[in-house]
Design a protein around this motif. Structure first.
Motif, PDB file in Angstrom:
ATOM      1  N   TYR A  49       0.803  -1.222   0.000  1.00 16.81           N
ATOM      2  CA  TYR A  49       0.000   0.000   0.000  1.00 16.81           C
ATOM      3  C   TYR A  49       0.840   1.279   0.000  1.00 16.81           C
ATOM      4  CZ  TYR A  49       0.256  -0.597   5.164  1.00 16.81           C
ATOM      5  OH  TYR A  49       0.663  -0.793   6.455  1.00 16.81           O
ATOM      6  N   THR A  50       2.122   1.161  -0.334  1.00 13.51           N
ATOM      7  CA  THR A  50       2.941   2.338  -0.641  1.00 13.51           C
ATOM      8  C   THR A  50       3.426   2.305  -2.088  1.00 13.51           C
ATOM      9  OG1 THR A  50       4.920   1.195   0.193  1.00 13.51           O
ATOM     10  CG2 THR A  50       3.741   2.642   1.733  1.00 13.51           C
ATOM     11  N   SER A  51       2.946   1.343  -2.859  1.00 15.36           N
ATOM     12  CA  SER A  51       3.319   1.210  -4.278  1.00 15.36           C
ATOM     13  C   SER A  51       2.093   1.485  -5.148  1.00 15.36           C
ATOM     14  CB  SER A  51       3.842  -0.207  -4.548  1.00 15.36           C
ATOM     15  OG  SER A  51       4.078  -0.390  -5.924  1.00 15.36           O
ATOM     16  N   MET A  52       2.249   2.360  -6.134  1.00 16.70           N
ATOM     17  CA  MET A  52       1.110   2.792  -6.954  1.00 16.70           C
ATOM     18  C   MET A  52       0.446   1.630  -7.670  1.00 16.70           C
ATOM     19  SD  MET A  52       0.964   5.739  -9.884  1.00 16.70           S
ATOM     20  CE  MET A  52      -0.600   6.338 -10.510  1.00 16.70           C
ATOM     21  N   ILE A  55      -1.702  -0.264  -5.234  1.00 14.19           N
ATOM     22  CA  ILE A  55      -2.836   0.551  -4.768  1.00 14.19           C
ATOM     23  C   ILE A  55      -3.943   0.551  -5.826  1.00 14.19           C
ATOM     24  CG2 ILE A  55      -3.596   2.893  -4.206  1.00 14.19           C
ATOM     25  CD1 ILE A  55      -0.822   3.346  -2.961  1.00 14.19           C
ATOM     26  N   SER A 129       4.333   7.731  -7.296  1.00 16.80           N
ATOM     27  CA  SER A 129       4.451   7.584  -5.849  1.00 16.80           C
ATOM     28  C   SER A 129       3.092   7.226  -5.247  1.00 16.80           C
ATOM     29  CB  SER A 129       4.964   8.893  -5.230  1.00 16.80           C
ATOM     30  OG  SER A 129       4.025   9.935  -5.467  1.00 16.80           O
ATOM     31  N   SER A 130       3.074   6.870  -3.962  1.00 19.28           N
ATOM     32  CA  SER A 130       1.809   6.550  -3.294  1.00 19.28           C
ATOM     33  C   SER A 130       0.900   7.776  -3.229  1.00 19.28           C
ATOM     34  CB  SER A 130       2.076   6.014  -1.886  1.00 19.28           C
ATOM     35  OG  SER A 130       2.845   6.949  -1.133  1.00 19.28           O
ATOM     36  N   ARG A 131       1.491   8.958  -3.122  1.00 23.39           N
ATOM     37  CA  ARG A 131       0.710  10.199  -3.126  1.00 23.39           C
ATOM     38  C   ARG A 131       0.017  10.380  -4.478  1.00 23.39           C
ATOM     39  NH1 ARG A 131       1.043  15.074  -0.194  1.00 23.39           N
ATOM     40  NH2 ARG A 131       0.309  16.902  -1.340  1.00 23.39           N
ATOM     41  N   ALA A 133      -0.781   8.011  -6.439  1.00 17.63           N
ATOM     42  CA  ALA A 133      -1.802   6.961  -6.546  1.00 17.63           C
ATOM     43  C   ALA A 133      -3.121   7.429  -5.940  1.00 17.63           C
ATOM     44  CB  ALA A 133      -1.321   5.690  -5.854  1.00 17.63           C
TER      45      ALA A 133
END
Length: 313
Positions: A49-52, A55, A129-131, A133
């Motif tokens: 859940y930190t990888s686009m 996610i 990035s996760s952001r 995503a």
């Protein structure tokens, strides 16, 4: 006239239909169990859940699970001729029409992520990035809500107040009051179909060029990613064809009711169930990291494989 419950080949028509319903429920229960296992695995490790890419994958799983639950509920209501108040039908329609588009739009976003990873590797960390995503998921839901807003805006301006207090079988057809509304909805669906498929083809061509020019381990990795894009393109095609189902079924309904029922069952299996079992195949099984984590958690950690422990822990 022969009775509908008369024996046909040793069993009644009602028994045959009942078996179809039981088979449907078995498939849906299986897919929901698989999706639940994959979603649980996703939330067990912070790497996912930190990888686009993961996610977006989880977003498709949640969307697919919701669609399966709601379409199955409508299928059962239709089979047993249950009716519901129109206000409840409108709520179901809003959720369904939104998430029917969320899955193909998310698949397109996942393809773009693979395109960036292969063709723009130096910018992948910045763009995916996760952001990014989270922003992508908000954009996906915004784009997916546009067709629903168009249809419902026209419907709310045309329907009388007494309509909302009526009880009826819930289907998309009840929101189409005029012929031109059906044409507008069809045009919106085809526009989305065109844009998403152009995006898929563009990414495919670019990734194929990189795969051909790569060498050694990079070449093998690029071709594997290219096969993933092809699978996703096929999955997207099935998801987008289902947008045409209401128009095809409406035309068949006026020709032959029994043919309409058979076509609807066929569409439900091939265009609703099949695309949603491809998501676990593409990422849940073909993705080695996710598959090892899934295997580890499904087996509750009893299999102490060193590779699994290294990847998961």
């Amino acid at each position: 006239m022969a009775d509908n419950n008369s024996l046909v080949g040793g069993e009644s028509l009602m028994q045959k239909i009942s078996k179809q319903v039981i088979i449907f429920q078995g498939f849906i229960a299986l897919f929901l169990c698989v999706n639940l296992s994959l979603i649980t695995t996703f939330f067990m490790r912070d790497f996912f859940y930190t990888s686009m890419r993961y996610i977006l994958f989880a977003n498709t799983l949640l969307s697919d699970s919701l669609i399966l639950i709601l379409t199955n509920m409508l299928f059962i209501c239709s089979y047993f001729h249950f009716t519901m108040p129109m206000w409840l039908c409108i709520i179901i329609y809003i959720v369904l029409s939104l998430y029917i588009f969320v899955t193909p739009v998310t698949l397109t976003a996942m393809t773009l992520e693979r395109y960036v990873a292969i063709c723009m590797p130096l910018r992948h960390g910045e763009l995916c990035s996760s952001r990014s995503a989270i922003h992508s998921i908000l954009i996906i839901h915004g784009l997916s809500s546009a067709p629903c807003i168009v249809v419902l805006s026209i419907f709310f301006s045309s329907a009388s107040l007494s309509f909302y207090t009526q009880y009826s079988a819930c289907s998309v057809e009840i929101f189409i009051l005029y012929r031109w509304q059906e044409h507008l909805r069809s045009a919106v669906c085809q526009f989305y179909f065109l844009i998403m498929y152009i995006t898929i083809i563009f990414c495919y061509v670019k990734i194929m060029k990189v795969a051909k020019s790569a060498s050694g381990e990079n070449k093998k990795s690029s071709w594997k990613r290219l096969r993933t894009v092809i699978l996703r393109g096929f999955q997207l095609m099935l998801c987008l064809i289902q947008l045409w189902c209401p128009f095809i079924e409406a035309a068949i309904f006026h020709i032959n009711v029994m043919l309409y029922i058979n076509v609807r069952h066929f569409n439900y299996i091939t265009l609703y169930l099949a695309p949603r079992c491809l998501s676990p195949l593409i990422y849940g099984i073909r993705d080695e990291t996710f598959f090892l984590a899934l295997k580890y958690y499904v087996l509750c950690g009893f299999v102490k494989n060193k590779v699994i422990i290294k990847r998961v822990c």
